[in-house]
Design a protein around this motif. Sequence first.
Motif, short mmCIF file in Angstrom:
data_model
loop_
_atom_site.label_atom_id
_atom_site.label_comp_id
_atom_site.label_asym_id
_atom_site.label_seq_id
_atom_site.Cartn_x
_atom_site.Cartn_y
_atom_site.Cartn_z
N TYR A 218 0.82 -1.22 0.00
CA TYR A 218 0.00 0.00 0.00
C TYR A 218 0.85 1.27 0.00
O TYR A 218 0.33 2.37 -0.15
N GLN A 219 2.15 1.13 0.19
CA GLN A 219 3.04 2.28 0.11
C GLN A 219 3.86 2.29 -1.18
O GLN A 219 4.84 3.01 -1.30
N SER A 220 3.45 1.49 -2.15
CA SER A 220 4.15 1.47 -3.44
C SER A 220 3.77 2.71 -4.23
O SER A 220 2.61 2.87 -4.63
N ILE A 221 4.74 3.61 -4.45
CA ILE A 221 4.41 4.89 -5.10
C ILE A 221 5.30 5.19 -6.30
O ILE A 221 5.21 6.27 -6.88
N TYR A 222 6.15 4.24 -6.71
CA TYR A 222 7.11 4.54 -7.76
C TYR A 222 6.90 3.70 -9.02
O TYR A 222 7.86 3.42 -9.74
N SER A 223 5.67 3.31 -9.31
CA SER A 223 5.43 2.55 -10.54
C SER A 223 5.81 3.37 -11.77
O SER A 223 6.22 2.82 -12.80
N PHE A 224 5.69 4.70 -11.68
CA PHE A 224 6.06 5.55 -12.81
C PHE A 224 7.56 5.53 -13.06
O PHE A 224 8.04 5.96 -14.11
N ARG A 225 8.34 5.00 -12.10
CA ARG A 225 9.78 4.85 -12.27
C ARG A 225 10.17 3.40 -12.52
O ARG A 225 11.34 3.05 -12.45
N GLY A 226 9.22 2.56 -12.80
CA GLY A 226 9.52 1.17 -13.11
C GLY A 226 9.37 0.20 -11.97
O GLY A 226 9.63 -0.99 -12.13
N ALA A 227 8.95 0.69 -10.78
CA ALA A 227 8.74 -0.23 -9.65
C ALA A 227 7.56 -1.16 -9.93
O ALA A 227 6.59 -0.78 -10.59
N THR A 228 7.65 -2.38 -9.43
CA THR A 228 6.63 -3.39 -9.66
C THR A 228 6.13 -3.92 -8.33
O THR A 228 6.84 -4.68 -7.64
N VAL A 229 4.91 -3.51 -7.93
CA VAL A 229 4.39 -3.91 -6.63
C VAL A 229 4.21 -5.42 -6.54
O VAL A 229 4.24 -6.01 -5.45
N GLU A 230 4.05 -6.11 -7.69
CA GLU A 230 3.90 -7.56 -7.69
C GLU A 230 5.12 -8.28 -7.11
O GLU A 230 5.06 -9.46 -6.74
N ASN A 231 6.25 -7.57 -7.02
CA ASN A 231 7.46 -8.19 -6.45
C ASN A 231 7.23 -8.63 -5.00
O ASN A 231 7.87 -9.57 -4.53
N VAL A 232 6.33 -7.94 -4.29
CA VAL A 232 6.07 -8.30 -2.90
C VAL A 232 5.45 -9.69 -2.83
O VAL A 232 5.91 -10.56 -2.07
N ALA A 233 4.41 -9.93 -3.63
CA ALA A 233 3.75 -11.24 -3.63
C ALA A 233 4.66 -12.33 -4.17
O ALA A 233 4.54 -13.50 -3.79
N ALA A 234 5.59 -11.95 -5.06
CA ALA A 234 6.46 -12.95 -5.70
C ALA A 234 7.72 -13.25 -4.90
O ALA A 234 8.54 -14.07 -5.33
N PHE A 235 7.89 -12.61 -3.75
CA PHE A 235 9.14 -12.75 -3.00
C PHE A 235 9.46 -14.21 -2.66
O PHE A 235 10.59 -14.66 -2.82
N GLU A 236 8.45 -14.95 -2.20
CA GLU A 236 8.70 -16.33 -1.79
C GLU A 236 9.14 -17.19 -2.97
O GLU A 236 9.96 -18.10 -2.82
N THR A 237 8.58 -16.89 -4.15
CA THR A 237 8.99 -17.63 -5.36
C THR A 237 10.36 -17.20 -5.83
O THR A 237 11.20 -18.03 -6.20
N ASP A 238 10.61 -15.89 -5.79
CA ASP A 238 11.87 -15.35 -6.30
C ASP A 238 13.07 -15.73 -5.44
O ASP A 238 14.19 -15.86 -5.94
N PHE A 239 12.84 -15.91 -4.12
CA PHE A 239 13.97 -16.13 -3.23
C PHE A 239 13.91 -17.45 -2.46
O PHE A 239 14.84 -17.77 -1.73
#
Length: 354
Positions: A218-239
């Motif tokens: 809910y504090q993701s505010i930089y999508s206009f700079r390329g940030a991807t909020v989906e990274n939070v949900a994907a953390f367990e898969t990514d790491f």
Amino acid sequence: RAVHLLTNQRVRPEEITILGFSRRGVAEVRSRIRDGLPATLGALDVATFHSYAARLVEANAAAAGWSDGPQILTGPEQVALVHRLLVNEDRRDWSPAFNQLLQTQTFAREVTDFILRSAEQLQTPQTLEAFGRDDWKGLPQFLATYNETLRGLGRIDSGTLIATAVALLESDAPEPTAHGPAGFVLIDEYQDTTTAQVRLLQRLQSSGRHILAAADPYQSIYSFRGATVENVAAFETDFGSPRRPATRLLLTTSFRTPKVILETAVGVTTGDLPGATGAVVPAAGGGSVEAYLFDQQVEEAEWIAAEAQRLHLSERVPYSKIGVFVRSKRRLLADLSRALERRHIPHDLPGSRL
């Protein structure tokens, strides 16, 4: 987490790297760690992603193809370079939708933004070409020309900086530390990471580090700079892996936001975001949320000043207990300061009203 590692688990400062997004945020993290420690802080590495990447690139400049560490372009310098290259482009190489705009500063700014976003998503001229989009005609070859020009000038932009750091780590280049690789990497504001930053962290983890990330979608505010909020949900898969799954800790208690304000904030979002914890227990206390619309900036400033005066006179609220938050110091503060001054309300003066 850093204070716990240093004080309770006897981890040495040089074994910890903490990454954040802004210089201000990194300074705050460093200060909070210092305040939480009983002794003087040692060689703890607290850095932004970009400063960490800059050190990595500088330490491995030769391996990345530079004779010396490249200088980082400022935003205006990058736009100016892109504009200079666009002016010399052949219009026939570009989409008819844009080939009449090659001489303009506005298009140069748009292309500059496209270059940065492409680097943050680890796109190359070849991968852009593979999309096969007619409206992107001209962009893949222009990106190749831009990258070649940058290298010839001994410069690098902020997006290419992270992508280059990823490439160096993937080629097993040595890292920019005199103490050897850190055993713990802690990441602040993970909801604002880009594809390139996640890849960088994955590479750090692959060399045996423990990765911990703090995130609030809910504090993701930089999508206009390329940030991807989906990274939070994907953390367990990514790491995570079958042998070493990632642990997800849900923090569901708010210590600063009472019920009325929390419900209002959630009400203006699109609902549950990827990686969200679900219902949050609000902090104790009351509060209210009100919204007002104004036709002009001066009208807004006058209303705020009048409201401060009303609170002070009618409800006996000291002026020192009233605060005003603004999005930009440049836009409202001068008008607001004048409105407060006319009412003889003491306040912190803006840095400049000229």
